[in-house]
Motif scaffolding. Sequence first.
Motif, mmCIF file in Angstrom:
data_model
loop_
_atom_site.group_PDB
_atom_site.id
_atom_site.type_symbol
_atom_site.label_atom_id
_atom_site.label_comp_id
_atom_site.label_asym_id
_atom_site.label_seq_id
_atom_site.Cartn_x
_atom_site.Cartn_y
_atom_site.Cartn_z
ATOM 1 N N ASP A 1 0.821 -1.204 0.000
ATOM 2 C CA ASP A 1 0.000 0.000 0.000
ATOM 3 C C ASP A 1 0.858 1.260 0.000
ATOM 4 O O ASP A 1 0.564 2.229 -0.723
ATOM 5 C CB ASP A 1 -0.927 -0.021 1.218
ATOM 6 C CG ASP A 1 -1.899 1.146 1.231
ATOM 7 O OD1 ASP A 1 -2.701 1.254 0.290
ATOM 8 O OD2 ASP A 1 -1.839 1.954 2.182
ATOM 9 N N LEU A 2 1.915 1.269 0.798
ATOM 10 C CA LEU A 2 2.826 2.420 0.809
ATOM 11 C C LEU A 2 3.419 2.664 -0.575
ATOM 12 O O LEU A 2 3.524 3.812 -1.029
ATOM 13 C CB LEU A 2 3.958 2.190 1.820
ATOM 14 C CG LEU A 2 3.622 2.250 3.311
ATOM 15 C CD1 LEU A 2 4.881 1.954 4.129
ATOM 16 C CD2 LEU A 2 3.051 3.617 3.686
ATOM 17 N N LEU A 3 3.808 1.600 -1.240
ATOM 18 C CA LEU A 3 4.433 1.731 -2.563
ATOM 19 C C LEU A 3 3.419 2.164 -3.614
ATOM 20 O O LEU A 3 3.735 2.974 -4.497
ATOM 21 C CB LEU A 3 5.080 0.408 -2.952
ATOM 22 C CG LEU A 3 6.334 0.042 -2.170
ATOM 23 C CD1 LEU A 3 6.665 -1.434 -2.335
ATOM 24 C CD2 LEU A 3 7.521 0.894 -2.626
ATOM 25 N N GLN B 1 3.794 3.335 -7.487
ATOM 26 C CA GLN B 1 4.445 2.150 -8.010
ATOM 27 C C GLN B 1 3.440 1.049 -8.348
ATOM 28 O O GLN B 1 2.415 0.916 -7.691
ATOM 29 C CB GLN B 1 5.447 1.598 -6.987
ATOM 30 C CG GLN B 1 6.546 2.576 -6.621
ATOM 31 C CD GLN B 1 7.395 2.966 -7.812
ATOM 32 O OE1 GLN B 1 8.004 2.109 -8.453
ATOM 33 N NE2 GLN B 1 7.438 4.257 -8.109
ATOM 34 N N LYS B 2 3.753 0.275 -9.382
ATOM 35 C CA LYS B 2 2.991 -0.935 -9.661
ATOM 36 C C LYS B 2 3.495 -2.022 -8.727
ATOM 37 O O LYS B 2 4.705 -2.310 -8.680
ATOM 38 C CB LYS B 2 3.183 -1.374 -11.117
ATOM 39 C CG LYS B 2 2.408 -2.625 -11.477
ATOM 40 C CD LYS B 2 2.564 -2.985 -12.953
ATOM 41 C CE LYS B 2 1.736 -4.214 -13.311
ATOM 42 N NZ LYS B 2 1.834 -4.551 -14.759
ATOM 43 N N SER C 1 2.965 0.334 15.413
ATOM 44 C CA SER C 1 3.134 1.732 15.002
ATOM 45 C C SER C 1 4.597 2.165 15.072
ATOM 46 O O SER C 1 5.051 2.983 14.264
ATOM 47 C CB SER C 1 2.265 2.641 15.868
ATOM 48 O OG SER C 1 2.578 2.473 17.251
ATOM 49 N N LYS C 2 5.348 1.579 15.986
ATOM 50 C CA LYS C 2 6.759 1.951 16.111
ATOM 51 C C LYS C 2 7.591 1.491 14.915
ATOM 52 O O LYS C 2 8.731 1.935 14.733
ATOM 53 C CB LYS C 2 7.346 1.362 17.402
ATOM 54 C CG LYS C 2 7.417 -0.156 17.442
ATOM 55 C CD LYS C 2 7.967 -0.649 18.772
ATOM 56 C CE LYS C 2 7.981 -2.161 18.857
ATOM 57 N NZ LYS C 2 8.857 -2.780 17.860
ATOM 58 N N ASP C 3 7.043 0.616 14.089
ATOM 59 C CA ASP C 3 7.771 0.108 12.918
ATOM 60 C C ASP C 3 7.577 0.986 11.680
ATOM 61 O O ASP C 3 8.198 0.731 10.646
ATOM 62 C CB ASP C 3 7.287 -1.310 12.576
ATOM 63 C CG ASP C 3 7.511 -2.301 13.707
ATOM 64 O OD1 ASP C 3 8.570 -2.215 14.347
ATOM 65 O OD2 ASP C 3 6.631 -3.161 13.934
ATOM 66 N N GLN C 4 6.743 2.010 11.795
ATOM 67 C CA GLN C 4 6.397 2.822 10.628
ATOM 68 C C GLN C 4 7.623 3.385 9.919
ATOM 69 O O GLN C 4 7.721 3.348 8.685
ATOM 70 C CB GLN C 4 5.479 3.974 11.057
ATOM 71 C CG GLN C 4 4.981 4.856 9.928
ATOM 72 C CD GLN C 4 3.872 4.222 9.121
ATOM 73 O OE1 GLN C 4 3.234 3.261 9.572
ATOM 74 N NE2 GLN C 4 3.629 4.741 7.926
ATOM 75 N N ALA C 5 8.574 3.866 10.691
ATOM 76 C CA ALA C 5 9.724 4.541 10.091
ATOM 77 C C ALA C 5 10.536 3.587 9.217
ATOM 78 O O ALA C 5 10.993 3.967 8.127
ATOM 79 C CB ALA C 5 10.610 5.149 11.179
ATOM 80 N N LEU D 1 12.282 1.704 3.816
ATOM 81 C CA LEU D 1 12.404 0.696 2.752
ATOM 82 C C LEU D 1 11.645 1.143 1.517
ATOM 83 O O LEU D 1 12.133 0.973 0.394
ATOM 84 C CB LEU D 1 11.882 -0.653 3.256
ATOM 85 C CG LEU D 1 11.918 -1.790 2.225
ATOM 86 C CD1 LEU D 1 13.340 -2.020 1.705
ATOM 87 C CD2 LEU D 1 11.359 -3.082 2.817
ATOM 88 N N ARG D 2 10.457 1.705 1.707
ATOM 89 C CA ARG D 2 9.706 2.232 0.557
ATOM 90 C C ARG D 2 10.557 3.234 -0.227
ATOM 91 O O ARG D 2 10.688 3.110 -1.447
ATOM 92 C CB ARG D 2 8.425 2.916 1.034
ATOM 93 C CG ARG D 2 7.676 3.652 -0.072
ATOM 94 C CD ARG D 2 6.762 4.708 0.505
ATOM 95 N NE ARG D 2 7.520 5.723 1.252
ATOM 96 C CZ ARG D 2 6.971 6.630 2.058
ATOM 97 N NH1 ARG D 2 5.652 6.655 2.236
ATOM 98 N NH2 ARG D 2 7.724 7.509 2.690
ATOM 99 N N ASP D 3 11.134 4.171 0.465
ATOM 100 C CA ASP D 3 11.925 5.211 -0.210
ATOM 101 C C ASP D 3 13.129 4.613 -0.921
ATOM 102 O O ASP D 3 13.500 5.039 -2.021
ATOM 103 C CB ASP D 3 12.388 6.263 0.816
ATOM 104 C CG ASP D 3 11.229 7.045 1.414
ATOM 105 O OD1 ASP D 3 10.114 6.985 0.840
ATOM 106 O OD2 ASP D 3 11.426 7.694 2.456
#
Length: 382
Positions: free
Chosen positions: A263-265, A270-271, A368-372, A377-379
């Motif tokens: 979802d983030l990607l 992104q496909k 929630s603490k894993d968001q960063a 990784l997305r970036d």
Amino acid sequence: MDISEQIRYVGCDDRSLDLFESQYPIPNGVSYNSYVILDEKIAIMDTVDKRAGEEWLKKVEKLLGEKTPDYLVVHHLEPDHSANIGVLADRYPKMQIVLTAKAAAMLPQFFDQDLSNRLIQVKEGDSLSLGSHTLHFILAPMVHWPEVMVSYEDSEKVLFSADGFGTFGAISENLPWIREARRYFINIVGKYGPSVQGLLKKAAALDIETIAPLHGPVLSDKLEEYIGYYDTWSRYEAEEEGIVIPYASAHGNTKEAALFMADLLEKAGQKVIPMDLNREDMAKAVENAFRYDRMILAAITYDGALFPAMEDFLYHLEIKNFQKRKVGIIENGSWGPLAGKKMREHLESMKEIEIVEPVVTIRTRRQSKDQAQFEALRDAML
């Protein structure tokens, strides 16, 4: 499916086989292709699998009538193409068998008959005149067996391409070529990219109007497009931009993390292609890994090692010579996460794999603490 009045199709569809080579699901069946060249001398181009042997022999006999074939040309000895060599040899005792020296050496492994006095061994550049048709033989070792050759008929400009340019799917299903050609190539021929490249270079010197493979439809249009796909696939280059996310989850937490990453990607434009390795056709998962330019692996630690579905997937990538990709990692472990380490070990055994940092680690479930780290990784994957 006939190529012309003189080059006739005598192949057979098999819709009852569920697994090709006992491992690749084929819901649309498969074809076993065979051709007959009718000229002053008659050549049969390959036989078919034993499952279709009776049907095929009836087709051959109906086409030939009282005529006798002069030659059987054997492009490839794999049983789905060679199973009826012995039957045909018994049916037509004067027929000679044209094949490579390597195929001649292997032939006794397949048949009890002594066919040695009926063999014509050909090498690179040899030709065989049938009258108005002439076959030119081109060796193609390791596409995808060592004894393989293809042949080019110059009067009608036909390349008999063995397993090259083949597909899964019965011909009567009328599937688009690309739908099953990619999965077929990656899983059957894909490991042997350099050998395919060598064959493509030889084929580039030929004026080809028709490609007649041993599986799937005869090709007579868009040949440049099909050859272009083969060039891309055999160089291990990505066909499209996109991020495959194969995941292996036991209780759903790793799946949720993988889909959150997807979802983030997607929101970043992104496909993304998520794939549940516990349920997907493994051949399709491997196909998509080769198709797209990036991948994120997501798996749990299991019995102090890697969850079996992911272990199996990476094994398949290794044996198919997977390379030249950018890969991220998401691992999950409730007390001793080792999945990331195990996935990295597999990836480091492959060629030109860029392993992206950071490796995302979650403990049991994404919080929630894993968001960063997910966003990092997305970036890094963009």
